[in-house]
Design a protein around this motif. Structure first.
Motif, PDB file in Angstrom:
ATOM      1  N   GLN A  12       0.870  -1.175   0.000  1.00  0.00           N
ATOM      2  CA  GLN A  12       0.000   0.000   0.000  1.00  0.00           C
ATOM      3  C   GLN A  12       0.906   1.224   0.000  1.00  0.00           C
ATOM      4  O   GLN A  12       1.940   1.244   0.683  1.00  0.00           O
ATOM      5  CB  GLN A  12      -0.891   0.031   1.238  1.00  0.00           C
ATOM      6  N   PHE A  13       0.513   2.239  -0.755  1.00  0.00           N
ATOM      7  CA  PHE A  13       1.293   3.469  -0.833  1.00  0.00           C
ATOM      8  C   PHE A  13       0.466   4.641  -0.324  1.00  0.00           C
ATOM      9  O   PHE A  13      -0.741   4.690  -0.517  1.00  0.00           O
ATOM     10  CB  PHE A  13       1.705   3.755  -2.283  1.00  0.00           C
ATOM     11  N   GLU A  14       1.161   5.577   0.286  1.00  0.00           N
ATOM     12  CA  GLU A  14       0.531   6.826   0.723  1.00  0.00           C
ATOM     13  C   GLU A  14       1.537   7.941   0.472  1.00  0.00           C
ATOM     14  O   GLU A  14       2.742   7.760   0.680  1.00  0.00           O
ATOM     15  CB  GLU A  14       0.191   6.750   2.213  1.00  0.00           C
ATOM     16  N   TRP A  15       1.056   9.076   0.023  1.00  0.00           N
ATOM     17  CA  TRP A  15       1.910  10.244  -0.181  1.00  0.00           C
ATOM     18  C   TRP A  15       1.462  11.360   0.754  1.00  0.00           C
ATOM     19  O   TRP A  15       0.267  11.584   0.940  1.00  0.00           O
ATOM     20  CB  TRP A  15       1.805  10.744  -1.623  1.00  0.00           C
ATOM     21  N   ILE A  16       2.431  12.051   1.325  1.00  0.00           N
ATOM     22  CA  ILE A  16       2.126  13.225   2.143  1.00  0.00           C
ATOM     23  C   ILE A  16       3.037  14.372   1.705  1.00  0.00           C
ATOM     24  O   ILE A  16       4.117  14.147   1.149  1.00  0.00           O
ATOM     25  CB  ILE A  16       2.271  12.947   3.659  1.00  0.00           C
ATOM     26  N   LYS A  17       2.569  15.583   1.910  1.00  0.00           N
ATOM     27  CA  LYS A  17       3.344  16.774   1.586  1.00  0.00           C
ATOM     28  C   LYS A  17       3.514  17.590   2.847  1.00  0.00           C
ATOM     29  O   LYS A  17       2.531  17.915   3.521  1.00  0.00           O
ATOM     30  CB  LYS A  17       2.639  17.611   0.521  1.00  0.00           C
ATOM     31  N   GLU A  24      -5.921  14.020  -4.231  1.00  0.00           N
ATOM     32  CA  GLU A  24      -5.765  14.146  -5.673  1.00  0.00           C
ATOM     33  C   GLU A  24      -6.810  15.128  -6.186  1.00  0.00           C
ATOM     34  O   GLU A  24      -7.878  15.271  -5.615  1.00  0.00           O
ATOM     35  CB  GLU A  24      -5.977  12.789  -6.342  1.00  0.00           C
ATOM     36  N   ASP A  25      -6.466  15.797  -7.276  1.00  0.00           N
ATOM     37  CA  ASP A  25      -7.415  16.688  -7.929  1.00  0.00           C
ATOM     38  C   ASP A  25      -7.118  16.668  -9.424  1.00  0.00           C
ATOM     39  O   ASP A  25      -6.439  15.762  -9.900  1.00  0.00           O
ATOM     40  CB  ASP A  25      -7.370  18.099  -7.328  1.00  0.00           C
ATOM     41  N   GLU A  26      -7.598  17.671 -10.160  1.00  0.00           N
ATOM     42  CA  GLU A  26      -7.401  17.664 -11.608  1.00  0.00           C
ATOM     43  C   GLU A  26      -5.936  17.856 -11.993  1.00  0.00           C
ATOM     44  O   GLU A  26      -5.528  17.505 -13.088  1.00  0.00           O
ATOM     45  CB  GLU A  26      -8.278  18.722 -12.293  1.00  0.00           C
ATOM     46  N   ARG A  27      -5.095  18.389 -11.097  1.00  0.00           N
ATOM     47  CA  ARG A  27      -3.680  18.590 -11.380  1.00  0.00           C
ATOM     48  C   ARG A  27      -2.776  17.522 -10.766  1.00  0.00           C
ATOM     49  O   ARG A  27      -1.685  17.269 -11.256  1.00  0.00           O
ATOM     50  CB  ARG A  27      -3.211  19.955 -10.839  1.00  0.00           C
ATOM     51  N   ILE A  28      -3.199  16.935  -9.666  1.00  0.00           N
ATOM     52  CA  ILE A  28      -2.356  15.992  -8.923  1.00  0.00           C
ATOM     53  C   ILE A  28      -2.999  14.610  -8.946  1.00  0.00           C
ATOM     54  O   ILE A  28      -4.118  14.429  -8.459  1.00  0.00           O
ATOM     55  CB  ILE A  28      -2.154  16.453  -7.469  1.00  0.00           C
ATOM     56  N   THR A  29      -2.282  13.662  -9.536  1.00  0.00           N
ATOM     57  CA  THR A  29      -2.805  12.298  -9.622  1.00  0.00           C
ATOM     58  C   THR A  29      -1.743  11.298  -9.174  1.00  0.00           C
ATOM     59  O   THR A  29      -0.543  11.575  -9.220  1.00  0.00           O
ATOM     60  CB  THR A  29      -3.245  11.940 -11.059  1.00  0.00           C
ATOM     61  N   LEU A  30      -2.212  10.138  -8.752  1.00  0.00           N
ATOM     62  CA  LEU A  30      -1.333   9.039  -8.379  1.00  0.00           C
ATOM     63  C   LEU A  30      -1.573   7.882  -9.334  1.00  0.00           C
ATOM     64  O   LEU A  30      -2.714   7.536  -9.624  1.00  0.00           O
ATOM     65  CB  LEU A  30      -1.622   8.566  -6.949  1.00  0.00           C
ATOM     66  N   VAL A  31      -0.491   7.308  -9.821  1.00  0.00           N
ATOM     67  CA  VAL A  31      -0.566   6.118 -10.650  1.00  0.00           C
ATOM     68  C   VAL A  31       0.137   5.013  -9.854  1.00  0.00           C
ATOM     69  O   VAL A  31       1.310   5.155  -9.500  1.00  0.00           O
ATOM     70  CB  VAL A  31       0.116   6.330 -12.014  1.00  0.00           C
ATOM     71  N   SER A  37       4.596   3.513  -7.138  1.00  0.00           N
ATOM     72  CA  SER A  37       3.610   4.584  -7.034  1.00  0.00           C
ATOM     73  C   SER A  37       4.249   5.852  -7.593  1.00  0.00           C
ATOM     74  O   SER A  37       5.358   6.226  -7.193  1.00  0.00           O
ATOM     75  CB  SER A  37       3.192   4.806  -5.579  1.00  0.00           C
ATOM     76  N   THR A  38       3.555   6.482  -8.533  1.00  0.00           N
ATOM     77  CA  THR A  38       4.068   7.690  -9.162  1.00  0.00           C
ATOM     78  C   THR A  38       3.119   8.849  -8.883  1.00  0.00           C
ATOM     79  O   THR A  38       1.918   8.749  -9.120  1.00  0.00           O
ATOM     80  CB  THR A  38       4.195   7.492 -10.689  1.00  0.00           C
ATOM     81  N   LEU A  39       3.669   9.920  -8.368  1.00  0.00           N
ATOM     82  CA  LEU A  39       2.918  11.148  -8.110  1.00  0.00           C
ATOM     83  C   LEU A  39       3.136  12.076  -9.296  1.00  0.00           C
ATOM     84  O   LEU A  39       4.276  12.391  -9.638  1.00  0.00           O
ATOM     85  CB  LEU A  39       3.428  11.803  -6.823  1.00  0.00           C
ATOM     86  N   ILE A  40       2.050  12.484  -9.944  1.00  0.00           N
ATOM     87  CA  ILE A  40       2.135  13.341 -11.118  1.00  0.00           C
ATOM     88  C   ILE A  40       1.483  14.682 -10.797  1.00  0.00           C
ATOM     89  O   ILE A  40       0.322  14.727 -10.388  1.00  0.00           O
ATOM     90  CB  ILE A  40       1.439  12.687 -12.326  1.00  0.00           C
ATOM     91  N   TYR A  52       7.923  16.045  -0.102  1.00  0.00           N
ATOM     92  CA  TYR A  52       6.979  14.978  -0.425  1.00  0.00           C
ATOM     93  C   TYR A  52       7.525  13.660   0.117  1.00  0.00           C
ATOM     94  O   TYR A  52       8.691  13.320  -0.111  1.00  0.00           O
ATOM     95  CB  TYR A  52       6.767  14.872  -1.932  1.00  0.00           C
ATOM     96  N   THR A  53       6.674  12.930   0.810  1.00  0.00           N
ATOM     97  CA  THR A  53       7.061  11.651   1.400  1.00  0.00           C
ATOM     98  C   THR A  53       6.185  10.550   0.845  1.00  0.00           C
ATOM     99  O   THR A  53       4.960  10.661   0.857  1.00  0.00           O
ATOM    100  CB  THR A  53       6.921  11.683   2.937  1.00  0.00           C
ATOM    101  N   CYS A  54       6.838   9.496   0.369  1.00  0.00           N
ATOM    102  CA  CYS A  54       6.129   8.292  -0.055  1.00  0.00           C
ATOM    103  C   CYS A  54       6.259   7.278   1.077  1.00  0.00           C
ATOM    104  O   CYS A  54       7.369   7.002   1.551  1.00  0.00           O
ATOM    105  CB  CYS A  54       6.733   7.732  -1.332  1.00  0.00           C
TER     106      CYS A  54
END
Length: 76
Positions: A12-17, A24-31, A37-40, A52-54
């Motif tokens: 399981q992945f989690e990202w924090i800033k 996530e929103d229209e600009r920030i997505t996770l794949v 796990s890729t933060l775009i 940013y922490t994964c």
């Protein structure tokens, strides 16, 4: 991008800033795939700068990696 070098799936992945979860929103997505796990971030803004922490978890433990993002550009 955050990837698993070794370990037992599932992961399981989690990202924090800056120490806080973000959505996530229209600009920030996770794949996410099985072990990556890729933060775009599209069209970065100065407010996107920060640490940013994964966080990767499985049944046996948790590991994390933090990296900084600097946003440079011209002000209009």
């Amino acid at each position: 991008m955050c990837s698993i070098e070794s370990g037992t799936p599932p992961f399981q992945f989690e990202w924090i800033k800056d120490g806080m979860r973000f959505k996530e929103d229209e600009r920030i997505t996770l794949v996410v795939t099985e072990d990556i796990s890729t933060l775009i971030i599209k069209k970065t803004k100065p407010a996107d700068a920060g640490n940013y922490t994964c966080i990767a978890k499985n049944a046996y433990g948790t590991d994390a990696h933090t990296t900084g993002l600097i946003v440079m550009g011209e002000l209009s």
